[in-house]
Structures are given as C-alpha cells and as structure tokens.
Design a protein around this motif. Structure first.
Motif, PDB file in Angstrom:
ATOM      1  N   ARG A  15      66.905  34.232  48.166  1.00 31.15           N
ATOM      2  CA  ARG A  15      65.999  34.291  47.026  1.00 31.15           C
ATOM      3  C   ARG A  15      66.540  33.352  45.955  1.00 31.15           C
ATOM      4  NH1 ARG A  15      62.006  37.596  47.474  1.00 31.15           N
ATOM      5  NH2 ARG A  15      61.414  37.179  45.310  1.00 31.15           N
ATOM      6  N   PRO A  16      65.696  32.498  45.425  1.00 32.28           N
ATOM      7  CA  PRO A  16      66.174  31.503  44.455  1.00 32.28           C
ATOM      8  C   PRO A  16      66.337  32.095  43.066  1.00 32.28           C
ATOM      9  CG  PRO A  16      63.824  31.278  44.734  1.00 32.28           C
ATOM     10  CD  PRO A  16      64.261  32.365  45.692  1.00 32.28           C
ATOM     11  N   PRO A  17      67.147  31.448  42.223  1.00 35.86           N
ATOM     12  CA  PRO A  17      67.206  31.848  40.809  1.00 35.86           C
ATOM     13  C   PRO A  17      65.821  31.723  40.183  1.00 35.86           C
ATOM     14  CG  PRO A  17      68.992  30.336  41.365  1.00 35.86           C
ATOM     15  CD  PRO A  17      68.063  30.339  42.533  1.00 35.86           C
ATOM     16  N   GLU A  18      65.623  32.413  39.089  1.00 30.89           N
ATOM     17  CA  GLU A  18      64.309  32.444  38.444  1.00 30.89           C
ATOM     18  C   GLU A  18      63.798  31.044  38.111  1.00 30.89           C
ATOM     19  OE1 GLU A  18      62.248  34.314  34.396  1.00 30.89           O
ATOM     20  OE2 GLU A  18      64.186  35.064  35.116  1.00 30.89           O
ATOM     21  N   GLU A  19      64.683  30.182  37.607  1.00 31.22           N
ATOM     22  CA  GLU A  19      64.263  28.827  37.238  1.00 31.22           C
ATOM     23  C   GLU A  19      63.765  28.051  38.453  1.00 31.22           C
ATOM     24  OE1 GLU A  19      66.156  24.669  35.433  1.00 31.22           O
ATOM     25  OE2 GLU A  19      67.336  26.510  35.419  1.00 31.22           O
ATOM     26  N   VAL A  20      64.455  28.211  39.591  1.00 37.26           N
ATOM     27  CA  VAL A  20      64.062  27.519  40.810  1.00 37.26           C
ATOM     28  C   VAL A  20      62.740  28.061  41.331  1.00 37.26           C
ATOM     29  CG1 VAL A  20      64.706  26.975  43.187  1.00 37.26           C
ATOM     30  CG2 VAL A  20      66.460  27.047  41.395  1.00 37.26           C
ATOM     31  N   ALA A  21      62.592  29.391  41.339  1.00 35.50           N
ATOM     32  CA  ALA A  21      61.351  30.009  41.805  1.00 35.50           C
ATOM     33  C   ALA A  21      60.163  29.537  40.982  1.00 35.50           C
ATOM     34  CB  ALA A  21      61.479  31.524  41.751  1.00 35.50           C
ATOM     35  N   SER A  22      60.369  29.427  39.670  1.00 35.38           N
ATOM     36  CA  SER A  22      59.293  28.963  38.794  1.00 35.38           C
ATOM     37  C   SER A  22      58.936  27.515  39.089  1.00 35.38           C
ATOM     38  CB  SER A  22      59.722  29.119  37.333  1.00 35.38           C
ATOM     39  OG  SER A  22      58.743  28.602  36.456  1.00 35.38           O
ATOM     40  N   ALA A  23      59.952  26.663  39.278  1.00 32.76           N
ATOM     41  CA  ALA A  23      59.700  25.244  39.548  1.00 32.76           C
ATOM     42  C   ALA A  23      58.971  25.038  40.865  1.00 32.76           C
ATOM     43  CB  ALA A  23      61.016  24.474  39.541  1.00 32.76           C
TER      44      ALA A  23
ATOM     45  N   LEU B  85      64.862  27.943  51.342  1.00 35.14           N
ATOM     46  CA  LEU B  85      65.991  27.420  52.100  1.00 35.14           C
ATOM     47  C   LEU B  85      66.950  26.757  51.124  1.00 35.14           C
ATOM     48  CD1 LEU B  85      67.483  26.686  54.694  1.00 35.14           C
ATOM     49  CD2 LEU B  85      66.037  24.637  54.862  1.00 35.14           C
ATOM     50  N   PHE B  86      68.206  27.209  51.152  1.00 35.68           N
ATOM     51  CA  PHE B  86      69.227  26.668  50.270  1.00 35.68           C
ATOM     52  C   PHE B  86      70.230  25.867  51.089  1.00 35.68           C
ATOM     53  CE2 PHE B  86      73.540  27.185  48.441  1.00 35.68           C
ATOM     54  CZ  PHE B  86      73.351  26.497  47.251  1.00 35.68           C
ATOM     55  N   ILE B  87      70.488  24.639  50.649  1.00 37.37           N
ATOM     56  CA  ILE B  87      71.437  23.759  51.332  1.00 37.37           C
ATOM     57  C   ILE B  87      72.422  23.222  50.309  1.00 37.37           C
ATOM     58  CG2 ILE B  87      71.718  21.584  52.602  1.00 37.37           C
ATOM     59  CD1 ILE B  87      68.890  22.007  53.711  1.00 37.37           C
ATOM     60  N   ARG B  88      73.705  23.327  50.633  1.00 32.24           N
ATOM     61  CA  ARG B  88      74.733  22.740  49.777  1.00 32.24           C
ATOM     62  C   ARG B  88      75.520  21.728  50.608  1.00 32.24           C
ATOM     63  NH1 ARG B  88      77.712  27.075  48.083  1.00 32.24           N
ATOM     64  NH2 ARG B  88      76.718  27.231  46.042  1.00 32.24           N
ATOM     65  N   ARG B  89      75.692  20.530  50.050  1.00 36.93           N
ATOM     66  CA  ARG B  89      76.453  19.482  50.731  1.00 36.93           C
ATOM     67  C   ARG B  89      77.570  18.986  49.819  1.00 36.93           C
ATOM     68  NH1 ARG B  89      70.980  18.108  51.496  1.00 36.93           N
ATOM     69  NH2 ARG B  89      70.252  18.035  53.674  1.00 36.93           N
ATOM     70  N   GLY B  90      78.692  18.645  50.435  1.00 41.69           N
ATOM     71  CA  GLY B  90      79.796  18.080  49.687  1.00 41.69           C
ATOM     72  C   GLY B  90      80.006  16.625  50.066  1.00 41.69           C
ATOM     73  N   TYR B  91      80.412  15.818  49.111  1.00 42.97           N
ATOM     74  CA  TYR B  91      80.628  14.387  49.339  1.00 42.97           C
ATOM     75  C   TYR B  91      82.050  14.030  48.932  1.00 42.97           C
ATOM     76  CZ  TYR B  91      75.549  14.263  49.651  1.00 42.97           C
ATOM     77  OH  TYR B  91      74.255  14.499  50.032  1.00 42.97           O
ATOM     78  N   ARG B  92      82.708  13.234  49.761  1.00 40.37           N
ATOM     79  CA  ARG B  92      84.059  12.797  49.439  1.00 40.37           C
ATOM     80  C   ARG B  92      84.294  11.396  49.984  1.00 40.37           C
ATOM     81  NH1 ARG B  92      88.317  15.617  50.080  1.00 40.37           N
ATOM     82  NH2 ARG B  92      87.396  17.691  50.263  1.00 40.37           N
ATOM     83  N   SER B  93      85.302  10.739  49.438  1.00 44.75           N
ATOM     84  CA  SER B  93      85.753   9.437  49.931  1.00 44.75           C
ATOM     85  C   SER B  93      87.242   9.562  50.208  1.00 44.75           C
ATOM     86  CB  SER B  93      85.487   8.337  48.895  1.00 44.75           C
ATOM     87  OG  SER B  93      86.322   8.526  47.758  1.00 44.75           O
ATOM     88  N   ASP B  94      87.870   8.455  50.519  1.00 39.13           N
ATOM     89  CA  ASP B  94      89.314   8.476  50.771  1.00 39.13           C
ATOM     90  C   ASP B  94      90.094   8.928  49.535  1.00 39.13           C
ATOM     91  OD1 ASP B  94      88.872   7.583  53.321  1.00 39.13           O
ATOM     92  OD2 ASP B  94      89.217   5.470  52.843  1.00 39.13           O
ATOM     93  N   GLU B  95      89.489   8.716  48.357  1.00 34.98           N
ATOM     94  CA  GLU B  95      90.175   9.080  47.114  1.00 34.98           C
ATOM     95  C   GLU B  95      90.062  10.567  46.792  1.00 34.98           C
ATOM     96  OE1 GLU B  95      88.169   6.378  47.382  1.00 34.98           O
ATOM     97  OE2 GLU B  95      89.894   5.028  47.529  1.00 34.98           O
TER      98      GLU B  95
END
Length: 254
Positions: free
Chosen positions: A117-125, A133-143
């Motif tokens: 269930r999304p937060p209220e702001e997300v549900a409204s938008a 569907l909630f997706i979280r991705r992480g990004y990294r480089s060599d640093e």
C-alpha cells in the motif's frame, strides 16, 4: 505557544537539533502548502507556526539557504530557490542515463520488489486506493554508492513488470522501451528528506542523514499517471537544475 500549528512535527527530546527538524519540515512544505510557494512566511510568522525561538528559525533558514533550497534577501524576506520550484518536462531520463552521460559506469542493483500500500501522497498522485508495485534500486560505481531510486507503479501495470525486468532495466526504459508509452509530461520537484534505514544502509550513511530528493510524477498519453518515482542522493553527489521550460537538467555528478 498559541498558533504553533507545526509544533507537533518537532521532537524536542530527540537527538536531531531543532533547527534541522524545522528546516526539513519547511523543505517538505515547499510547493505543497500555499504559504510556502514563491515566498516563505516571515521569521516572526515562522516562530509562531513552529513555537520556537527566532534563533532556531534563523538557523533553519541558513541551513536551507546553504543548500539553495531558499534564497534570503535582506529587507525583502526569504524566497524559494529556483532549483526547488516545481517544474514540468516533456521527456524523462533515468538516473542511470545521467550517470553514464557523465562518463561513469554505474552498476544497478534491485534492492526491493513488492506489492504494498503506497503512502498517502503516492496514492493521491497515482489516483489509486489499492496496492501498488514498489521497486527500489541502488546505484554504485567503483568509487562507492551513488544513489537510490524508489518507484511506485499502479496495480494495473504490476503484472507486466516482472522481477527480472525490474532488475535489468530502469523504470524509464520500461515505460519508454517496453511499454512503448508516450510521455505526456513529468512533474519534477526537488527537496530534502531523511534517509530511511534501508536507504541509509545502501548509501553507507547514518539513519536520518539529509538526502537530496528528486521526485517525478510521470503522466503518459492514454494512461494517465503511470509512475511515481523519487531519486535519493547524498548532498553533493549530484547537482541538478530546472530550466526555464521546466526541463530537469543535470549539471554534474560528483
């Protein structure tokens, strides 16, 4: 204190300094509350709103001014910085594309994939009352870690976005190249937020560290709002600006 309408948002006994709490709360109101659009209330009004001293308000505004969230003009007041005014763009770009365009070789990792269930702001938008569907991705480089993206899709699109697809393609690529959706426009807003435990772990920062938040609500032709996303990066990791036509432009990734 009478009229302290935002005092309940502050934890006077918590470890976070009061001025930081006020600063982050003000940042969250910019562009949403009619009193925090182009110009902020006066210091005296803010003191009443938060029930704190003028010294605390001045520290909070100085904190926001140092991060270009607001601009303080002597004798005129405090104004919302140009970077943090809502903007609209007609094309969208993924964080991966922005990083690659700066000569980096980012790696993308799927950190979370679930119906929730999304937060209220997300549900409204998204104009939904059920799970997204909630997706979280992480990004990294060599640093090291570069940022985290969090995306919400309306439930009707969830069956089309498999875990394999979410792990191999950015959400921008899914909308544009897999669904073949035409982007009508995307509303962009930029502000500050605290790092949640999961995000803090990926970014290797302490919980509730200050993060730069870039929120995007994407509307597709014939589909309505098809995506709500936010990019979270540590302060100083990325510089962005919104052009005169509302387009979000990358100034650099440091």
């Amino acid at each position: 204190m009478r009229n302290a309408v935002f005092s309940s948002a502050l934890d006077t006994n918590g470890p976070t300094p009061l001025y930081l709490q006020v600063g982050h709360h003000i940042s969250g109101l910019i562009g949403k509350d009619s009193r925090f659009m182009e110009r902020l209330p006066s210091e005296a009004e803010l003191c009443l709103m938060y029930g704190v001293s003028r010294i605390t308000i001045r520290q909070a505004l100085s904190y926001l001014a140092e991060r270009d969230v607001v601009v303080r003009q002597h004798g005129r007041g405090t104004f919302v910085g140009a970077l943090h005014r809502p903007g609209r763009q007609k094309t969208i770009h993924s964080f991966f594309e922005i990083l690659a365009g700066k000569g980096l070789s980012p790696e993308m990792t799927l950190l979370d994939y679930q119906m929730r269930r999304p937060p209220e702001e997300v549900a409204s938008a998204l104009s939904v009352n059920d799970e997204t569907l909630f997706i979280r991705r992480g990004y990294r480089s060599d640093e090291g870690p570069l940022g985290v993206t969090e995306v919400f899709y309306p439930g009707r699109l969830a069956p089309l976005v498999t875990p394999e697809l979410a792990a191999s393609l950015t959400s921008t690529a899914i909308l544009r190249d897999i669904f073949k959706f035409q982007i009508a426009h995307a509303d962009i807003s930029i502000g500050l937020s605290y790092a949640s435990p999961d995000v803090a772990q990926w970014l290797d920062v302490s919980e509730k560290s200050a993060l730069m938040r870039i929120k995007r609500v994407t509307t597709c032709l014939g589909e309505g709002v098809c995506e709500y996303s936010r990019l979270l990066v540590t302060e100083g990791t990325a510089d962005f600006r919104i052009g005169a036509d509302g387009e979000m432009l990358s100034e650099g990734v440091l």
